[in-house]
Design an enzyme around this catalytic site. Structure first.
Site, PDB file in Angstrom:
ATOM      1  N   ARG A  21      63.352   3.721  55.383  1.00 25.73           N
ATOM      2  CA  ARG A  21      63.079   2.592  56.279  1.00 25.73           C
ATOM      3  C   ARG A  21      61.679   2.015  56.091  1.00 25.73           C
ATOM      4  O   ARG A  21      61.432   0.851  56.354  1.00 25.73           O
ATOM      5  CB  ARG A  21      63.221   3.017  57.751  1.00 25.73           C
ATOM      6  CG  ARG A  21      64.641   3.357  58.168  1.00 25.73           C
ATOM      7  CD  ARG A  21      64.719   3.423  59.691  1.00 25.73           C
ATOM      8  NE  ARG A  21      65.921   4.083  60.173  1.00 25.73           N
ATOM      9  CZ  ARG A  21      67.096   3.481  60.367  1.00 25.73           C
ATOM     10  NH1 ARG A  21      67.227   2.212  60.079  1.00 25.73           N
ATOM     11  NH2 ARG A  21      68.127   4.152  60.826  1.00 25.73           N
ATOM     12  N   GLU A  25      69.379  -9.394  63.415  1.00 22.18           N
ATOM     13  CA  GLU A  25      69.930  -8.225  62.706  1.00 22.18           C
ATOM     14  C   GLU A  25      69.235  -8.036  61.362  1.00 22.18           C
ATOM     15  O   GLU A  25      68.779  -9.002  60.749  1.00 22.18           O
ATOM     16  CB  GLU A  25      71.424  -8.445  62.458  1.00 22.18           C
ATOM     17  CG  GLU A  25      72.328  -7.841  63.517  1.00 22.18           C
ATOM     18  CD  GLU A  25      72.454  -6.329  63.358  1.00 22.18           C
ATOM     19  OE1 GLU A  25      71.540  -5.686  62.804  1.00 22.18           O
ATOM     20  OE2 GLU A  25      73.485  -5.788  63.777  1.00 22.18           O
ATOM     21  N   ASP A  26      69.195  -6.793  60.885  1.00 21.08           N
ATOM     22  CA  ASP A  26      68.695  -6.511  59.548  1.00 21.08           C
ATOM     23  C   ASP A  26      69.742  -6.916  58.504  1.00 21.08           C
ATOM     24  O   ASP A  26      69.449  -7.611  57.548  1.00 21.08           O
ATOM     25  CB  ASP A  26      68.338  -5.020  59.408  1.00 21.08           C
ATOM     26  CG  ASP A  26      69.434  -4.101  59.946  1.00 21.08           C
ATOM     27  OD1 ASP A  26      70.448  -4.599  60.486  1.00 21.08           O
ATOM     28  OD2 ASP A  26      69.274  -2.871  59.829  1.00 21.08           O
ATOM     29  N   ASP A  58      77.329  -6.403  57.396  1.00 19.42           N
ATOM     30  CA  ASP A  58      78.167  -5.839  56.338  1.00 19.42           C
ATOM     31  C   ASP A  58      79.626  -6.183  56.693  1.00 19.42           C
ATOM     32  O   ASP A  58      80.060  -7.317  56.504  1.00 19.42           O
ATOM     33  CB  ASP A  58      77.844  -4.330  56.338  1.00 19.42           C
ATOM     34  CG  ASP A  58      78.520  -3.505  55.287  1.00 19.42           C
ATOM     35  OD1 ASP A  58      77.891  -3.216  54.272  1.00 19.42           O
ATOM     36  OD2 ASP A  58      79.672  -3.092  55.495  1.00 19.42           O
ATOM     37  N   PHE A  80      74.854  -1.183  48.212  1.00 18.21           N
ATOM     38  CA  PHE A  80      74.141  -0.470  49.283  1.00 18.21           C
ATOM     39  C   PHE A  80      72.645  -0.565  49.027  1.00 18.21           C
ATOM     40  O   PHE A  80      72.170  -0.237  47.936  1.00 18.21           O
ATOM     41  CB  PHE A  80      74.589   0.992  49.351  1.00 18.21           C
ATOM     42  CG  PHE A  80      73.995   1.709  50.529  1.00 18.21           C
ATOM     43  CD1 PHE A  80      74.558   1.584  51.792  1.00 18.21           C
ATOM     44  CD2 PHE A  80      72.851   2.484  50.387  1.00 18.21           C
ATOM     45  CE1 PHE A  80      73.994   2.212  52.895  1.00 18.21           C
ATOM     46  CE2 PHE A  80      72.286   3.130  51.479  1.00 18.21           C
ATOM     47  CZ  PHE A  80      72.863   2.986  52.741  1.00 18.21           C
TER      48      PHE A  80
HETATM   49  P1  IMP Z   1      78.581  -3.500  59.926  1.00 12.76           P
HETATM   50  O1  IMP Z   1      78.864  -3.097  61.330  1.00 12.76           O
HETATM   51  O2  IMP Z   1      79.587  -2.938  58.952  1.00 12.76           O
HETATM   52  O3  IMP Z   1      78.394  -5.008  59.740  1.00 12.76           O
HETATM   53  O4  IMP Z   1      77.225  -2.820  59.486  1.00 12.76           O
HETATM   54  C1  IMP Z   1      76.036  -3.177  60.072  1.00 12.76           C
HETATM   55  C2  IMP Z   1      75.054  -2.017  60.098  1.00 12.76           C
HETATM   56  O5  IMP Z   1      75.330  -1.061  59.078  1.00 12.76           O
HETATM   57  C3  IMP Z   1      73.663  -2.508  59.823  1.00 12.76           C
HETATM   58  O6  IMP Z   1      72.990  -2.867  61.003  1.00 12.76           O
HETATM   59  C4  IMP Z   1      73.027  -1.331  59.122  1.00 12.76           C
HETATM   60  O7  IMP Z   1      72.543  -0.424  60.085  1.00 12.76           O
HETATM   61  C5  IMP Z   1      74.173  -0.691  58.391  1.00 12.76           C
HETATM   62  N1  IMP Z   1      74.270  -1.144  56.992  1.00 12.76           N
HETATM   63  C6  IMP Z   1      75.142  -2.027  56.462  1.00 12.76           C
HETATM   64  N2  IMP Z   1      74.952  -2.203  55.147  1.00 12.76           N
HETATM   65  C7  IMP Z   1      73.904  -1.400  54.825  1.00 12.76           C
HETATM   66  C8  IMP Z   1      73.205  -1.149  53.585  1.00 12.76           C
HETATM   67  O8  IMP Z   1      73.482  -1.703  52.504  1.00 12.76           O
HETATM   68  N3  IMP Z   1      72.183  -0.266  53.674  1.00 12.76           N
HETATM   69  C9  IMP Z   1      71.813   0.379  54.822  1.00 12.76           C
HETATM   70  N4  IMP Z   1      72.435   0.152  55.989  1.00 12.76           N
HETATM   71  C10 IMP Z   1      73.474  -0.733  55.991  1.00 12.76           C
HETATM   72 MG    MG Z   2      71.407  -3.397  62.118  1.00 11.88          MG
END
Ligand code: IMP
Ligand code: MG
Length: 194
Positions: A184, A118-119, A122, A171
């Site tokens: 990106r 994963e990148d 969150d 963010f």
């Molecule tokens: P989660 O499902 O809330 O854990 O979010 C995961 C996804 O949200 C990541 O794979 C990203 O695509 C996006 N995301 C979460 N935080 C950020 C951020 O700080 N910047 C940009 N994309 C984010």
């Molecule tokens: Mg992701």
């Protein structure tokens, strides 16, 4: 103006110039390309040590993980397989908690050791969806790796096995991460300017 003052001014001017604008927001430099490179090298070394007798399948979670997966694979030396899945949860600056599977798995993973790359993690909603998808695949083992992790926001009871860099609840864009589609292609990480 003293020599010291002019150096200070120069740094401020330079910083101003590298601040970037995406849509309606401004972002400032946060994590350098070399810090990212070190974090990925460390993850590759850990995973290489843990999967010595295996041929793992690395799954990139698109769109965000394309850069981290590419750089990770260049550092991971043993045999491996690679596949992708496309999920989406974010709209603008916020996680929607509603994770959509845009393109599913097209790889038979029965009996395989899978590492999902994963990148960023969150809230963990995407991770939870990934866990549900991969738990149905009769895998030998399942591990999760993420370049960035926001511990203050993470709400799930799941384990993230490999973490590159922990960041506070902020963010970020760049290195695969976007703000409404932009940012990106930046080689380093920028943080939202409040
Ligand atoms: P989660 O499902 O809330 O854990 O979010 C995961 C996804 O949200 C990541 O794979 C990203 O695509 C996006 N995301 C979460 N935080 C950020 C951020 O700080 N910047 C940009 N994309 C984010
Ligand atoms: Mg992701």
């Amino acid at each position: 103006m003293s020599h010291l003052n002019s150096v200070y001014l120069l740094i401020i001017l330079k910083k101003d110039r590298i601040m970037i604008e995406l849509h309606d927001r401004q972002f400032i430099p946060y994590i350098s390309a070399s810090e990212i490179d070190c974090a990925i090298a460390k993850m590759a070394e850990q995973i290489q040590n843990d999967f010595k007798d295996e041929i793992p399948v690395f799954i990139g979670v698109l769109n965000g993980s394309f850069m981290v997966l590419t750089d990770f694979l260049k550092k991971y030396k043993p045999l491996c397989e690679v596949s992708f899945i496309t999920l989406s949860s974010y709209e603008g600056l916020n996680s929607t908690q509603n994770v959509k599977q845009i393109i599913g798995l097209n790889h038979d993973l029965t009996g395989k050791s899978v590492v999902v790359i994963e990148d960023i993690i969150d809230t963990g909603s995407t991770l939870e969806t990934l866990f549900e998808i991969f738990s149905k695949q009769n895998l030998k083992q399942l591990k999760f790796a993420s370049l960035f992790f926001k511990p203050e926001v993470f709400k799930k009871m799941l384990q993230v096995d490999y973490i590159g860099i922990e960041i506070p609840d902020t963010f970020i864009v760049g290195y695969g991460l976007d703000y409404n589609g932009l940012g990106r292609n930046l080689p380093e990480i920028y943080q939202l300017k409040n």
